[in-house]
Design a protein around this motif. Sequence first.
Motif, PDB file in Angstrom:
ATOM      1  N   MET A 133       0.843  -1.204   0.000  1.00  0.00           N
ATOM      2  CA  MET A 133       0.000   0.000   0.000  1.00  0.00           C
ATOM      3  C   MET A 133       0.874   1.247   0.000  1.00  0.00           C
ATOM      4  O   MET A 133       1.786   1.356   0.817  1.00  0.00           O
ATOM      5  CB  MET A 133      -0.862   0.037   1.258  1.00  0.00           C
ATOM      6  CG  MET A 133      -2.021  -0.904   1.243  1.00  0.00           C
ATOM      7  SD  MET A 133      -3.051  -0.505   2.680  1.00  0.00           S
ATOM      8  CE  MET A 133      -4.410  -1.606   2.428  1.00  0.00           C
ATOM      9  N   PRO A 134       0.594   2.208  -0.882  1.00  0.00           N
ATOM     10  CA  PRO A 134       1.303   3.478  -0.793  1.00  0.00           C
ATOM     11  C   PRO A 134       0.831   4.227   0.450  1.00  0.00           C
ATOM     12  O   PRO A 134      -0.258   3.952   0.970  1.00  0.00           O
ATOM     13  CB  PRO A 134       0.889   4.216  -2.060  1.00  0.00           C
ATOM     14  CG  PRO A 134      -0.339   3.556  -2.533  1.00  0.00           C
ATOM     15  CD  PRO A 134      -0.349   2.156  -1.995  1.00  0.00           C
ATOM     16  N   LEU A 137      -2.700   5.641   0.749  1.00  0.00           N
ATOM     17  CA  LEU A 137      -3.758   4.650   0.971  1.00  0.00           C
ATOM     18  C   LEU A 137      -3.765   4.193   2.431  1.00  0.00           C
ATOM     19  O   LEU A 137      -4.821   4.008   3.038  1.00  0.00           O
ATOM     20  CB  LEU A 137      -3.551   3.454   0.030  1.00  0.00           C
ATOM     21  CG  LEU A 137      -4.711   2.484  -0.102  1.00  0.00           C
ATOM     22  CD1 LEU A 137      -5.929   3.174  -0.692  1.00  0.00           C
ATOM     23  CD2 LEU A 137      -4.329   1.303  -0.986  1.00  0.00           C
ATOM     24  N   ARG A 141      -7.048   4.450   4.531  1.00  0.00           N
ATOM     25  CA  ARG A 141      -7.762   3.216   4.842  1.00  0.00           C
ATOM     26  C   ARG A 141      -7.429   2.646   6.213  1.00  0.00           C
ATOM     27  O   ARG A 141      -8.192   1.852   6.752  1.00  0.00           O
ATOM     28  CB  ARG A 141      -7.464   2.148   3.775  1.00  0.00           C
ATOM     29  CG  ARG A 141      -7.918   2.503   2.374  1.00  0.00           C
ATOM     30  CD  ARG A 141      -9.411   2.456   2.230  1.00  0.00           C
ATOM     31  NE  ARG A 141      -9.990   1.238   2.750  1.00  0.00           N
ATOM     32  CZ  ARG A 141     -11.290   1.056   2.925  1.00  0.00           C
ATOM     33  NH1 ARG A 141     -12.152   2.017   2.624  1.00  0.00           N
ATOM     34  NH2 ARG A 141     -11.751  -0.064   3.409  1.00  0.00           N
ATOM     35  N   ILE A 142      -6.264   2.992   6.757  1.00  0.00           N
ATOM     36  CA  ILE A 142      -5.868   2.369   8.016  1.00  0.00           C
ATOM     37  C   ILE A 142      -5.735   3.398   9.135  1.00  0.00           C
ATOM     38  O   ILE A 142      -6.352   3.265  10.181  1.00  0.00           O
ATOM     39  CB  ILE A 142      -4.549   1.584   7.848  1.00  0.00           C
ATOM     40  CG1 ILE A 142      -4.797   0.433   6.865  1.00  0.00           C
ATOM     41  CG2 ILE A 142      -4.061   1.046   9.188  1.00  0.00           C
ATOM     42  CD1 ILE A 142      -3.560  -0.203   6.347  1.00  0.00           C
TER      43      ILE A 142
END
Lengths: 226, 264
Positions: A133-134, A137, A141-142
């Motif tokens: 994941m870049p 992201l 998302r996290i």
Amino acid sequence: MAYDWQLGVLIQYWPAFVAGLVITLKLTIVSIVAGTAIGYVLGVLLSTKSAYLKPVRYLIAIYSALLGWLPLLVLIVWMYYFLPVLFNIKFDGLTVAYIGLSLNLSAFIADVIRGAIQEIPRSYIDAGKAIGMPFSLILRRIIFPEIVRISLPSMVALYINQFKWTTLASVLGVSELLHTADTIMIQTYRSLESYTAIAIIYLVIVGLANLIYVRMQRMQFFRQRA
Amino acid sequence: MNELFRLEDVTVGYGTQVVLKGFNLVIYDRERVAICGPSGTGKSTLLRCLNLLERIQRGTIYFRGTKIIEARNGRVKVLVDENVHRSRVGIVFQEFNLWPNKTIIKNITEGPIYLKRVARATATARAKELCALVNVNPFHSSSENGKSAAKYPSELSGGQRQRVALARALAMDPEVLLLDEITSALDPPLAAEILRYLRKINESFHIPMILVTHHVEFARSLATRLLFMKEGNVVVDTPAEKLDRYYDHVDLKEYLEPMGEGAE
């Protein structure tokens, strides 16, 4: 000592109470949105490690201290006289109240966000990196959902307090609920009726907010911890 | 056999402490390499370097013949898109580090959906298959219809979480699986169970694996090749079936304790 309640006053003035409530809610919502947005950015900046941003972190620390340590009443009264000098334009009480309440909240939100970011285990970020994941992201998302989850209890407490702090705008002549009650009291001499009315309004709204908050905490999303 | 990874003269350290120094190693395709040895010998560091989670200070690493990272005279150059590389090289850690605020299914589908642009329905179907492969039910059993409540990581045992972590890595269809002490946080019976699933994964995917572990016996029953590391160097490098020869090796002795039910 018997008190002769005259509830007719409330019936006669109910549109004024509604108008006051609307302003109170506006103050609350606008300052929450603005304060959270500013505080979020400041909190993320405070969590950076880069040496280049060190001066920025110091500035934010000073900003937080100034806004957080001053009693809010002192802050907004001071701003009321200081802002016109600073910008050389006239500010009405409502604008100053918006600014003061927002900035004060942002100082506390920044601290909550910084704390939340520190609490996110490094391993969650590693797990995202590990599958490629870049960072953008991972952030979206996290990290972001984790911030929301971790900081929510403190945020809600701040938001509920914010609703109560709006009463301070009354000293600047803003016709929110408390100021409305003041005005009605002056016109009718029915102090107990009008203050009781707004006390009940505050209690009901804060009570409802608390109820929603308790419900929210029971949601799966906010309970998870591996 | 084709080369999978080649490490040339690799040096890695933290601050003044050097973990790997002038390290050379070639790992071939279709191998299952187990790297054993005491703590602090650079085993995990090695894996993290292969995934580019850790930077090397000197040397070169190749993946399938292509240079991925090169460090010379204090200048480190990553020569591939590291996110693409990481999506090809799956890694599972000792700590299960699933994302606690996402359901089991979402933990697995996150990568395929957001990185590989797989349709949600397809990714979810695949996640369910992978869950079946590692024998974890991602839903509460009470409900069979479409509305069944999804489970979160906190509702699983340690062994189950680690199996979900495996499923998450596999969902990205990696070309190689790096396993970093994935049984160390588990009791021996659970570790043995993980081993069973790794064999199953091997049968279904024929994916090369590089695993780091304390348990030589664990390693032996899965790996085709065993490396034993000490203080940043490989002291033993042997095909798994010939490990017996080294039973008297001074560095290996204390690590050859059978791991209870894990030894088969």
